[in-house]
Design a protein around this motif. Structure first.
Motif: not given
Length: 170
Positions: A67, A91-93, A57, A55
């Protein structure tokens, strides 16, 4: 393969680009990390001690971060067994993904009003702000919140939201 959401994010120059059969990060340092994760997920499949993805950022051009999760796809899932493949989930938090109301209602036996309150709480709104947005009294929201706790087996708003956000989106 990239789904429509990934293509839209890439077209908006959100920190990564899709080039033919590759995903590339816009910033050099991020791209080195991303390619290392993809390499680990695709090339190191026969090595037990090798990283199998991971994973990270990913910085965007607007200064926020996405993410990413990278991992290998099992051979049975591939459309072509000629080469190993990896999945890259982005994904976009900052983007709230709505859980379908029907799904929440079926999973937890919620009423339509309870599902609307739950949806607002999942965006981080307070019960007071939820009452304003739904044009109801705060006592009504508190009533629905108590019902949500009972129906979901939770007893704190944080636990309720965590549970509701764990429901997969489709």
């Amino acid at each position: 393969f990239a789904n429509p959401a990934a293509r839209a994010m890439a077209q908006a120059s959100r920190g990564f680009h899709l080039r033919r059969d590759r995903v590339e990060a816009a910033h050099r340092d991020d791209n080195v990390t991303l390619q290392r994760l993809i390499f680990g997920a695709t090339k190191a499949m026969d090595r037990v001690d090798a990283a199998r993805g991971g994973v990270m950022r990913l910085a965007t051009t607007s200064g926020s971060a996405l993410s990413l999760a990278v991992g290998p796809l099992a051979g049975a899932l591939l459309w072509s067994a000629k080469a190993p493949a990896a999945f890259v989930l982005i994904s976009d938090p900052r983007v709230h993904t709505h859980r379908p109301e029907a799904m929440l209602r079926e999973l937890f036996g919620l009423t339509a009003a309870e599902a609307r309150v739950a949806d607002r709480l999942m965006t981080g709104e307070s019960p007071e702000r939820t009452a304003e947005a739904l044009d109801v009294r705060i006592s009504t929201v508190r009533w629905h919140l108590a019902s949500l706790y009972r129906k979901t087996g939770t007893n704190r708003q944080a636990d309720l939201v965590r549970l509701l956000l764990s429901v997969p989106t489709v």
